[in-house]
Scaffold this active site. Structure first.
Site, PDB file in Angstrom:
ATOM      1  N   GLY A  21       0.826  -1.215   0.000  1.00  0.00           N
ATOM      2  CA  GLY A  21       0.000   0.000   0.000  1.00  0.00           C
ATOM      3  C   GLY A  21       0.855   1.258   0.000  1.00  0.00           C
ATOM      4  CG  ASN A  23      -1.379   3.204  -3.789  1.00  0.00           C
ATOM      5  OD1 ASN A  23      -1.356   2.475  -2.809  1.00  0.00           O
ATOM      6  ND2 ASN A  23      -2.497   3.629  -4.328  1.00  0.00           N
ATOM      7  CB  THR A  24      -2.553   6.554  -1.417  1.00  0.00           C
ATOM      8  OG1 THR A  24      -3.245   7.742  -1.054  1.00  0.00           O
ATOM      9  CG2 THR A  24      -3.231   5.376  -0.737  1.00  0.00           C
ATOM     10  N   GLY A  25      -1.451   7.793   1.107  1.00  0.00           N
ATOM     11  CA  GLY A  25      -1.534   7.900   2.572  1.00  0.00           C
ATOM     12  C   GLY A  25      -0.193   7.734   3.276  1.00  0.00           C
ATOM     13  N   GLY A  27       1.546   5.065   3.799  1.00  0.00           N
ATOM     14  CA  GLY A  27       2.479   4.187   3.093  1.00  0.00           C
ATOM     15  C   GLY A  27       3.314   4.956   2.079  1.00  0.00           C
ATOM     16  CB  SER A 150      -4.738   1.056  14.429  1.00  0.00           C
ATOM     17  OG  SER A 150      -5.638   1.974  15.006  1.00  0.00           O
ATOM     18  CE1 TYR A 174      -8.174  -0.085  10.321  1.00  0.00           C
ATOM     19  CE2 TYR A 174      -8.476   0.780  12.552  1.00  0.00           C
ATOM     20  CZ  TYR A 174      -7.757   0.728  11.367  1.00  0.00           C
ATOM     21  OH  TYR A 174      -6.613   1.484  11.229  1.00  0.00           O
TER      22      TYR A 174
HETATM   23  N1  LIG Z   1      -4.978   7.023   9.046  1.00  0.00           N
HETATM   24  C1  LIG Z   1      -5.041   6.801  10.357  1.00  0.00           C
HETATM   25  O1  LIG Z   1      -5.558   7.594  11.148  1.00  0.00           O
HETATM   26  C2  LIG Z   1      -4.461   5.531  10.911  1.00  0.00           C
HETATM   27  C3  LIG Z   1      -4.465   5.358  12.308  1.00  0.00           C
HETATM   28  C4  LIG Z   1      -3.922   4.211  12.819  1.00  0.00           C
HETATM   29  C5  LIG Z   1      -3.384   3.258  11.995  1.00  0.00           C
HETATM   30  N2  LIG Z   1      -3.415   3.432  10.640  1.00  0.00           N
HETATM   31  C6  LIG Z   1      -2.862   2.372   9.788  1.00  0.00           C
HETATM   32  O2  LIG Z   1      -1.926   2.926   8.887  1.00  0.00           O
HETATM   33  C7  LIG Z   1      -1.853   2.114   7.709  1.00  0.00           C
HETATM   34  C8  LIG Z   1      -1.948   2.981   6.460  1.00  0.00           C
HETATM   35  O3  LIG Z   1      -3.241   3.545   6.421  1.00  0.00           O
HETATM   36  P1  LIG Z   1      -3.564   4.938   5.721  1.00  0.00           P
HETATM   37  O4  LIG Z   1      -4.205   5.761   6.754  1.00  0.00           O
HETATM   38  O5  LIG Z   1      -2.401   5.451   4.994  1.00  0.00           O
HETATM   39  O6  LIG Z   1      -4.725   4.477   4.715  1.00  0.00           O
HETATM   40  P2  LIG Z   1      -4.919   4.707   3.131  1.00  0.00           P
HETATM   41  O7  LIG Z   1      -4.512   6.068   2.750  1.00  0.00           O
HETATM   42  O8  LIG Z   1      -6.319   4.266   2.858  1.00  0.00           O
HETATM   43  O9  LIG Z   1      -3.903   3.664   2.511  1.00  0.00           O
HETATM   44  C9  LIG Z   1      -4.165   2.283   2.588  1.00  0.00           C
HETATM   45  C10 LIG Z   1      -3.342   1.584   1.560  1.00  0.00           C
HETATM   46  O10 LIG Z   1      -3.711   0.199   1.573  1.00  0.00           O
HETATM   47  C11 LIG Z   1      -3.925  -0.221   0.242  1.00  0.00           C
HETATM   48  N3  LIG Z   1      -4.826  -1.369   0.126  1.00  0.00           N
HETATM   49  C12 LIG Z   1      -6.086  -1.477   0.584  1.00  0.00           C
HETATM   50  N4  LIG Z   1      -6.603  -2.679   0.224  1.00  0.00           N
HETATM   51  C13 LIG Z   1      -5.628  -3.327  -0.476  1.00  0.00           C
HETATM   52  C14 LIG Z   1      -5.557  -4.574  -1.124  1.00  0.00           C
HETATM   53  N5  LIG Z   1      -6.596  -5.420  -1.161  1.00  0.00           N
HETATM   54  N6  LIG Z   1      -4.410  -4.923  -1.752  1.00  0.00           N
HETATM   55  C15 LIG Z   1      -3.358  -4.082  -1.754  1.00  0.00           C
HETATM   56  N7  LIG Z   1      -3.362  -2.870  -1.163  1.00  0.00           N
HETATM   57  C16 LIG Z   1      -4.489  -2.497  -0.534  1.00  0.00           C
HETATM   58  C17 LIG Z   1      -4.536   0.997  -0.437  1.00  0.00           C
HETATM   59  O11 LIG Z   1      -4.476   0.845  -1.836  1.00  0.00           O
HETATM   60  P3  LIG Z   1      -5.521   1.619  -2.802  1.00  0.00           P
HETATM   61  O12 LIG Z   1      -4.964   2.979  -2.964  1.00  0.00           O
HETATM   62  O13 LIG Z   1      -5.500   0.788  -4.044  1.00  0.00           O
HETATM   63  O14 LIG Z   1      -6.840   1.603  -2.091  1.00  0.00           O
HETATM   64  C18 LIG Z   1      -3.619   2.076   0.140  1.00  0.00           C
HETATM   65  O15 LIG Z   1      -2.419   2.123  -0.572  1.00  0.00           O
HETATM   66  C19 LIG Z   1      -2.991   1.081   7.848  1.00  0.00           C
HETATM   67  O16 LIG Z   1      -2.450  -0.126   8.345  1.00  0.00           O
HETATM   68  C20 LIG Z   1      -3.902   1.707   8.887  1.00  0.00           C
HETATM   69  O17 LIG Z   1      -4.665   0.753   9.590  1.00  0.00           O
HETATM   70  C21 LIG Z   1      -3.942   4.549  10.074  1.00  0.00           C
END
Ligand SMILES: NC(=O)c1ccc[n+]([C@@H]2O[C@H](COP(=O)([O-])OP(=O)(O)OC[C@H]3O[C@@H](n4cnc5c(N)ncnc54)[C@H](OP(=O)(O)O)[C@@H]3O)[C@@H](O)[C@H]2O)c1
Length: 293
Positions: A21, A23-25, A27, A150, A174
């Site tokens: 992952g 490509n965005t956020g 990651g 998380s 989740y």
């Molecule tokens: N944001 C927060 O507040 C927060 C808080 C605590 C923990 N986290 C953790 O941080 C990590 C990153 O999250 P984020 O906030 O950056 O979320 P995000 O922006 O939604 O990024 C999630 C990434 O996962 C990929 N993904 C989802 N389903 C997939 C699949 N089936 N196969 C391959 N890739 C897949 C998405 O790809 P696509 O672009 O193709 O959808 C995207 O690149 C996660 O583990 C999340 O639980 C986040």
């Protein structure tokens, strides 16, 4: 050897780092920072169009090439194909960052018949790691596995069959997926004692990324609140970068990191019997599906 006497030698420069992952956020920000630090970054993404746009952004900024491979974590077949291509084309990663995750408001099943949140957030890192780990062990270089968790884990009510018998969805799915990922990481850390491989969990911090739904009024308002108090994704990424690259993390395994330090987990919700039960249950499930033999 105690943690304090370990020679701190880990060098991220030139290391192969795989980020699911990326490509965005958070990651993508992690990929950007590690690329700046000289790592050879490979982003593993389901959507190649989004992945090549991220690759271009990072390369333009850092001047360091970024590799891309297709990976759909909701499919065990895709995970297996990805691993074969990764090892065949690029070799064994020095750092594996299981970052990708979803939050699904609805109860949806993966192609393999597993509730989608559990499939992507828990079974996928479990399976991907189990495919890459034997190569890391054979190579016997220092290697790191980072599971992005998380703080929601502490709300995850433990269900012995991981919700198989119910309509798991939303926050309960989740939080359970993140709790299961923590149990798994701690269990694997024990199994990897006396090896060169460490595994740790990271809470990156709260960030208004694409993970949160935005298709209902409730979520639009919730997301607006998250945005007010959120950390930028680049700050959240620092926590993962620290776990992945800091010499201070040499030899440290089975820990939970938040705010750039090792934190205590809420021990009252963890217990050894559940941890072992989860490991055995997961292996049985994967064997039943014909994934692990
Ligand atoms: N944001 C927060 O507040 C927060 C808080 C605590 C923990 N986290 C953790 O941080 C990590 C990153 O999250 P984020 O906030 O950056 O979320 P995000 O922006 O939604 O990024 C999630 C990434 O996962 C990929 N993904 C989802 N389903 C997939 C699949 N089936 N196969 C391959 N890739 C897949 C998405 O790809 P696509 O672009 O193709 O959808 C995207 O690149 C996660 O583990 C999340 O639980 C986040």
């Amino acid at each position: 050897m105690s943690e304090t006497t370990i020679e701190k030698t880990f060098d991220i420069d030139g290391s192969l780092v795989v980020i699911t992952g990326g490509n965005t956020g958070i990651g993508k920000e992690t990929a950007r920072k590690l690329s700046w630090a000289g790592a050879s970054v490979l982003i593993a993404c389901r959507n190649l169009e989004k992945a090549s746009s991220a690759k271009k952004d990072i390369e333009t900024e850092t001047g360091n090439p970024v590799k891309v491979l297709q990976l759909d974590l909701s499919s065990f077949e895709s995970i297996k194909n990805f691993t074969n291509r990764l090892i065949g084309q690029y070799g064994i990663p020095d750092v594996l960052i299981n970052n990708a995750a979803i939050y699904s408001r609805k109860h949806i099943k993966s192609k393999d018949g597993i509730e989608m949140t559990m499939a992507v957030n828990y079974y996928a890192p479990f399976y991907l790691t189990s495919l890459i780990l034997p190569h890391m062990l054979e190579l016997n270089n220092e290697a790191r596995i980072i599971n992005v968790s998380s703080d929601a884990y502490s709300f995850g009510k433990y269900i012995p069959d991981l919700g198989k018998s119910r309509e798991l969805k939303g926050f309960s799915a989740y939080a359970l997926s993140k709790r299961a990922l923590m149990y798994y990481s701690f269990d694997l850390a024990e199994k990897l004692l006396n090896t060169n491989i460490t595994i740790n969990c990271v809470h990156p911090g709260h960030s208004a990324t694409g993970i949160w739904p935005s298709d209902t009024w409730y979520w639009k308002i919730t997301k607006a609140f998250i945005s007010i108090n959120a950390d930028p994704a680049s700050y959240a990424a620092e926590n993962i970068v620290f776990a992945a690259s800091s010499p201070d993390m040499c030899g440290i395994s089975g820990k939970y990191l938040s705010n750039l330090e090792i934190c205590n987990t809420k021990d009252n919700i963890f217990n050894a019997a559940e941890q072992k039960q989860l490991w055995d249950f997961t292996l049985c499930e994967l064997e039943e599906l014909g994934i692990l033999k």
